[in-house]
Design a protein around this motif. Structure first.
Motif, PDB file in Angstrom:
ATOM      1  N   LYS A 291       0.806  -1.213   0.000  1.00  0.00           N
ATOM      2  CA  LYS A 291       0.000   0.000   0.000  1.00  0.00           C
ATOM      3  C   LYS A 291       0.844   1.271   0.000  1.00  0.00           C
ATOM      4  O   LYS A 291       0.322   2.346   0.182  1.00  0.00           O
TER       5      LYS A 291
ATOM      6  N   GLU B 118      -2.301   4.038  13.119  1.00  0.00           N
ATOM      7  CA  GLU B 118      -3.255   3.849  12.016  1.00  0.00           C
ATOM      8  C   GLU B 118      -4.659   4.260  12.409  1.00  0.00           C
ATOM      9  O   GLU B 118      -5.090   4.064  13.542  1.00  0.00           O
TER      10      GLU B 118
ATOM     11  N   TYR C  14      -8.948  -6.170  14.455  1.00  0.00           N
ATOM     12  CA  TYR C  14      -7.678  -5.423  14.504  1.00  0.00           C
ATOM     13  C   TYR C  14      -6.822  -5.826  15.708  1.00  0.00           C
ATOM     14  O   TYR C  14      -5.811  -5.188  15.995  1.00  0.00           O
TER      15      TYR C  14
ATOM     16  N   SER D 151      -8.525   3.415  10.792  1.00  0.00           N
ATOM     17  CA  SER D 151      -9.279   2.660   9.793  1.00  0.00           C
ATOM     18  C   SER D 151     -10.744   3.069   9.953  1.00  0.00           C
ATOM     19  O   SER D 151     -11.460   2.532  10.809  1.00  0.00           O
TER      20      SER D 151
ATOM     21  N   MET E 208      -5.154   2.201  15.732  1.00  0.00           N
ATOM     22  CA  MET E 208      -4.097   1.340  16.249  1.00  0.00           C
ATOM     23  C   MET E 208      -3.027   2.241  16.874  1.00  0.00           C
ATOM     24  O   MET E 208      -2.690   3.294  16.331  1.00  0.00           O
TER      25      MET E 208
ATOM     26  N   PHE F 255       0.574  -8.176   6.322  1.00  0.00           N
ATOM     27  CA  PHE F 255      -0.763  -7.743   5.895  1.00  0.00           C
ATOM     28  C   PHE F 255      -1.453  -8.851   5.090  1.00  0.00           C
ATOM     29  O   PHE F 255      -2.648  -9.102   5.267  1.00  0.00           O
TER      30      PHE F 255
ATOM     31  N   PHE G  28       2.227  -6.944  13.046  1.00  0.00           N
ATOM     32  CA  PHE G  28       2.177  -5.955  11.963  1.00  0.00           C
ATOM     33  C   PHE G  28       2.419  -4.551  12.529  1.00  0.00           C
ATOM     34  O   PHE G  28       3.223  -3.778  11.996  1.00  0.00           O
TER      35      PHE G  28
ATOM     36  N   TYR H 296       4.263  -0.786   5.388  1.00  0.00           N
ATOM     37  CA  TYR H 296       4.367  -1.750   4.293  1.00  0.00           C
ATOM     38  C   TYR H 296       5.770  -1.881   3.713  1.00  0.00           C
ATOM     39  O   TYR H 296       5.974  -1.673   2.524  1.00  0.00           O
TER      40      TYR H 296
ATOM     41  N   THR I 147      -1.830  -9.117  13.819  1.00  0.00           N
ATOM     42  CA  THR I 147      -1.967  -7.664  13.709  1.00  0.00           C
ATOM     43  C   THR I 147      -1.033  -6.959  14.692  1.00  0.00           C
ATOM     44  O   THR I 147      -0.472  -5.907  14.378  1.00  0.00           O
TER      45      THR I 147
ATOM     46  N   GLY J 269     -10.826  -2.885  -0.880  1.00  0.00           N
ATOM     47  CA  GLY J 269     -10.131  -3.095   0.391  1.00  0.00           C
ATOM     48  C   GLY J 269     -10.432  -2.083   1.472  1.00  0.00           C
ATOM     49  O   GLY J 269      -9.923  -2.202   2.572  1.00  0.00           O
ATOM     50  N   SER J 270     -11.228  -1.046   1.165  1.00  0.00           N
ATOM     51  CA  SER J 270     -11.482   0.039   2.120  1.00  0.00           C
ATOM     52  C   SER J 270     -10.190   0.757   2.515  1.00  0.00           C
ATOM     53  O   SER J 270     -10.073   1.273   3.620  1.00  0.00           O
ATOM     54  N   THR J 271      -9.239   0.808   1.590  1.00  0.00           N
ATOM     55  CA  THR J 271      -8.019   1.576   1.835  1.00  0.00           C
ATOM     56  C   THR J 271      -8.348   3.059   2.014  1.00  0.00           C
ATOM     57  O   THR J 271      -7.648   3.774   2.734  1.00  0.00           O
TER      58      THR J 271
ATOM     59  N   TYR K 257     -10.500 -11.182  10.634  1.00  0.00           N
ATOM     60  CA  TYR K 257     -10.414 -10.074   9.676  1.00  0.00           C
ATOM     61  C   TYR K 257     -11.365 -10.351   8.505  1.00  0.00           C
ATOM     62  O   TYR K 257     -11.010 -10.954   7.497  1.00  0.00           O
TER      63      TYR K 257
ATOM     64  N   ILE L 285      -2.843 -11.119   7.498  1.00  0.00           N
ATOM     65  CA  ILE L 285      -4.032 -10.549   8.155  1.00  0.00           C
ATOM     66  C   ILE L 285      -5.282 -10.824   7.319  1.00  0.00           C
ATOM     67  O   ILE L 285      -6.334 -11.194   7.857  1.00  0.00           O
TER      68      ILE L 285
ATOM     69  N   ASN M  68      -8.278   4.340   5.505  1.00  0.00           N
ATOM     70  CA  ASN M  68      -7.045   4.621   6.230  1.00  0.00           C
ATOM     71  C   ASN M  68      -6.665   6.101   6.171  1.00  0.00           C
ATOM     72  O   ASN M  68      -5.656   6.508   6.751  1.00  0.00           O
TER      73      ASN M  68
END
Ligand code: AVI
Length: 319
Positions: A3, A280, A206, A282, A252, A48, A216, A40, A213, A161-163, A57, A51, A166
């Motif tokens: 990402k 993060e 999460y 989300s 997060m 990821f 991550f 990333y 996670t 992905g609902s990026t 998830y 995840i 973020n």
């Protein structure tokens, strides 16, 4: 899929200057914060991927379910001869599902990370031997000049992905407007947006039971140590995922379990027990809030699909 979203500039020591600037600035703020895109690196991208397969998830499975079960509807709404422009390297599962539902004339993956871009373009080309693939190495947060080959084709942007979640609203609106400028008048956008739901389900997604996670999140601190000469005591940080109801987002954080001092790029920092680094956001959406965001970004939502358990949405919007 990776990402990362910025072009890489290295200083004379081979250090990514944007990473160092973001970390030093972020650790100097009253609420320490580091932008999520720095998760990333290779290790973070691999975590990821793990995840997305975790039982807790749900977003990846829910979105894949919509793409699979509503295939015929996409085919009816997205005309044949469309050029599909994907923002970010194609995910191994979702992109072929979409391309298989419609009758596209071209596929244009846009990504900043050339190696990921080429790998996903090659994989797609192997699966769809008759589909012209035009990978473009670019930062899609800025307007991108699409290849001349697709200029005359109708365009569909694909951002799964609902990026978008973020990003804070200001950045999300900027990106939606930039996508509109890249794709042009009359284009369509198919975008994944995760939904507001029981905070217990969200926090479990999460903060999974296998601790993937957590790894991550903690990898960000480890990356700082690896790349920026950091001495952050990782064992004194704890992964925290909490629901912020006011802003409808999972946050997060990395929380210090005791008072710590450390160095990053020869600068000293301290954290008191319980203090956090915010790593993060989300954001989660309702139908109204997703419509508002899209409208603010210059897109008119036309169709809205949910998975059977109503956890995740895919929205088709017009420019
Ligand atoms: C990439 N992005 C949409 C993921 C999300 O759900 O916000 C990143 C992630 N962070 C923790 N788990 C997954």
């Amino acid at each position: 899929a990776r990402k990362g979203l910025t072009l890489v500039n290295l200083d004379s020591d081979g250090v990514d200057t944007a990473f160092r600037a973001d970390v030093l600035q972020g650790l100097s703020e009253p609420q320490k914060a580091i932008p999520a895109r720095w998760f990333y690196d290779d290790i973070g991208s691999d975590l990821f991927e793990q995840i997305t397969g975790l039982p807790e998830y749900y977003p990846t499975r829910a979105e894949t379910e919509i793409l699979t079960e509503r295939c015929d509807e996409f085919g009816g709404l997205i005309g044949p001869g469309t050029a599909v422009v994907e923002f970010g390297s194609g995910s191994s599962v979702k992109t072929p599902l979409l391309l298989g539902c419609i009758d596209p004339a071209a596929y244009v993956p846009l990504d900043i990370a050339g190696d990921f871009l080429r790998a996903s373009a090659d994989a797609l080309a192997a699966q769809f031997p008759n589909l012209p693939v035009f990978p473009v190495e670019a930062d899609f947060m800025r307007q991108v000049q699409l290849p001349a080959d697709v200029t005359a084709m109708p365009k569909l942007g694909f951002f799964p992905g609902s990026t978008i979640g973020n990003m804070v609203a200001r950045t999300a609106v900027d990106l939606l407007r930039t996508m509109r400028a890249t794709l042009g008048e009359g284009s369509q956008l198919l975008i994944g947006m995760d939904l507001i739901k029981d905070p217990k389900v969200l926090t479990a997604a999460y903060d999974d039971s296998q601790g993937v996670t957590a790894r991550f999140n903690l990898n960000l601190a480890a990356r700082i140590n690896r790349e920026l000469g950091g001495t952050i005591p990782i064992e004194d940080l704890r992964h925290v995922a909490r629901w912020n109801d006011e802003f409808a987002r999972i946050e997060m954080h990395l929380e210090a379990t005791r008072t710590i001092e450390f160095v990053v790029s020869a600068r000293r920092f301290a954290m008191t027990e319980g203090e956090t680094i915010h790593t993060e956001n989300s954001h989660k959406f309702s139908r109204r809030s997703s419509n508002t965001l899209l409208l603010a970004g210059g897109w008119t939502p036309r169709h809205w699909w949910l998975d059977r358990q109503e956890r995740f949405s895919l929205v088709l919007a017009d420019a």
